[in-house]
Design an enzyme around this catalytic site. Structure first.
Site, PDB file in Angstrom:
ATOM      1  N   SER A 162       0.826  -1.202   0.000  1.00 20.30           N
ATOM      2  CA  SER A 162       0.000   0.000   0.000  1.00 20.30           C
ATOM      3  C   SER A 162       0.864   1.258   0.000  1.00 20.30           C
ATOM      4  CB  SER A 162      -0.952  -0.045   1.191  1.00 20.30           C
ATOM      5  OG  SER A 162      -2.018   0.818   0.961  1.00 20.30           O
ATOM      6  N   HIS A 206      -7.510  -5.584   0.050  1.00 17.06           N
ATOM      7  CA  HIS A 206      -6.253  -4.883   0.277  1.00 17.06           C
ATOM      8  C   HIS A 206      -5.416  -5.585   1.349  1.00 17.06           C
ATOM      9  CE1 HIS A 206      -4.123  -1.136  -0.257  1.00 17.06           C
ATOM     10  NE2 HIS A 206      -4.122  -0.872   1.036  1.00 17.06           N
TER      11      HIS A 206
HETATM   12  C1  GTR Z   1      -5.334   4.606   2.279  1.00 16.69           C
HETATM   13  C2  GTR Z   1      -4.799   5.434   1.151  1.00 16.69           C
HETATM   14  C3  GTR Z   1      -4.161   4.541   0.125  1.00 16.69           C
HETATM   15  C4  GTR Z   1      -3.256   3.516   0.733  1.00 16.69           C
HETATM   16  C5  GTR Z   1      -3.767   2.970   2.037  1.00 16.69           C
HETATM   17  C6  GTR Z   1      -2.739   2.204   2.866  1.00 16.69           C
HETATM   18  O1  GTR Z   1      -5.985   5.355   3.219  1.00 16.69           O
HETATM   19  O2  GTR Z   1      -5.875   6.135   0.587  1.00 16.69           O
HETATM   20  O3  GTR Z   1      -3.479   5.339  -0.814  1.00 16.69           O
HETATM   21  O4  GTR Z   1      -1.993   4.050   0.902  1.00 16.69           O
HETATM   22  O5  GTR Z   1      -4.254   3.955   2.876  1.00 16.69           O
HETATM   23  O6  GTR Z   1      -1.572   2.585   2.951  1.00 16.69           O
HETATM   24  O7  GTR Z   1      -3.140   1.212   3.463  1.00 16.69           O
END
Ligand code: GTR
Length: 387
Positions: A222, A364
């Site tokens: 991420s 995710h």
């Molecule tokens: C979210 C962000 C993403 C990603 C994510 C993470 O809030 O919008 O770009 O980076 O966090 O790092 O888990």
């Protein structure tokens, strides 16, 4: 899940492929048309990303030294693994600056048989979620299976380098270099500072006899995936660059405006990028680059994009298309083209020459499925057999 996400998201976020605007991507090659021309073009691309997206990171330290302490831990399958904490001390304009990396090494690593490794950028403070010596199957860092495959994994902690906080990100490394406070348009953001820390692990490999500096993969999940995507471009000592669900500002094409957008990421995380990146809020077509040029700039090294089927916020299709749109650079080096229709089905993997990608089922995250694919890809690229 996609539907729920769409309902929950404010209406300005698009999750509908039919609503992706037409766009034209900036050209990858510029005037380059041979492998000999590529280093020059690559340098231009790096400079553009410094100026418009990530900012200019501090230089490599003039001097860097390492102190290590080791313990032997049990991988749970009868194997012993070395758990080595490396304290890195960098000479900076304001004196020594230290940060730490934790490395898990397979027992066979030696000066005669140095091992390849994975540098895993980790933004969560170690105190909040330490990597435990009694958890070899730890989700985001399964050091048992990684060492069983013959590789080391290095957890690069970046909270002590640039805390993931808009008011404090510049209070450590950037302060040491006098780069804190008001930033110029190309002032260093947190992602570039995190990548700087990963490069110090390569410095360590260059002098550690049991780690092969020629076989280091860089990855992160991420936001740390965004950092890895950029770190791997800037520092061409990384042999493989891996994006794990890195999304907007990582592997995903900004011009698709699918899921998270430039405007949104700049308002939530103003410290991740350079101030100039704000100029592209709702104005993506004005960017002189797009994220496919980072996949391209890895050439002729190897690059891998991992997406998750239900991770719409990160735009899985846009992440894969970055790899596809990097074709001109990889074709310069004789690799076959990758086509949009090569995109893997859920659960599938594609490898074309130096490029690979998979689409993991689920949302995710950095999971065992992802790691198993990285181990296979690294072994194939490095010409090895998985033990
Ligand atoms: C979210 C962000 C993403 C990603 C994510 C993470 O809030 O919008 O770009 O980076 O966090 O790092 O888990």
């Amino acid at each position: 899940l996609m539907l729920l996400a769409a309902l929950a998201a404010p209406p300005e976020f698009n999750y509908d492929e039919a609503e992706v605007p037409d766009y034209t991507l900036p050209d990858v090659l510029g005037d380059a048309d041979s492998p000999e021309d590529w280093p020059g073009r690559r340098a231009e691309i790096v400079r553009l990303f410094e100026q418009h997206v990530y900012g200019v990171a501090p230089p490599a330290p003039e001097k860097v030294t390492f102190e290590t302490r080791s313990k032997t831990v049990d991988a749970g399958d009868g194997r012993e693994v070395e758990w080595r904490t490396v304290t890195i001390t960098n000479q900076t304009p304001s004196g020594p600056f230290t940060h730490e990396v934790e490395v898990f090494l397979p027992a066979g690593a030696s000066a005669k048989k140095p091992v390849g490794s994975f540098a895993l950028i980790r933004y969560t403070p170690r105190s909040k979620d330490p990597i435990a010596p009694d958890e070899p199957e730890r989700g985001y860092c399964p050091w048992g299976p990684i060492t069983a495959a013959g590789y080391a994994v290095a957890v690069v902690y970046v909270d002590d380098v640039a805390p993931d906080d808009k008011t404090r990100f510049d209070s450590k490394l950037l302060k040491a270099y006098g780069m804190d406070g008001e930033r110029p348009l190309d002032g260093c953001g947190a992602l570039a500072a995190w990548g700087w820390a990963a490069s110090r692990f390569v410095d360590y490999c260059e002098q550690a006899e049991d780690l092969d500096a020629g076989r280091v993969a860089v990855l992160g999940h991420s936001r740390a995936g965004k950092a890895a995507w950029w770190a791997g471009v800037r520092d061409d000592r990384f042999s493989i660059v891996i994006s794990n669900n890195s999304g907007c500002g990582g592997a995903a094409l900004s011009r698709r405006r699918f899921g998270e957008t430039v405007a949104r990421i700049n308002s939530s995380f103003p410290h991740w990028f350079c101030p100039q990146f704000d100029a592209y809020n709702g104005n993506e077509d004005a960017l002189p680059i797009d994220q496919h040029m980072l996949a391209a700039a890895v050439a002729p090294r190897a690059v891998y994009v991992a997406s998750a089927a239900e991770d719409a916020w990160a735009d899985p299709r846009g992440e894969f298309l970055s790899l596809v749109e990097a074709n001109p650079a990889f074709e310069l080096f004789g690799d076959p083209a990758l086509r949009p229709e090569d995109r893997p089905e859920v659960g599938g993997t594609v490898v074309r020459g130096r490029r690979g990608s998979h689409l993991r089922p689920g949302g995710h995250g950095l999971e065992r499925f992802d790691w198993d694919r990285y181990l296979e890809f690294a072994a194939a690229y490095w010409g090895e057999e998985i033990k």
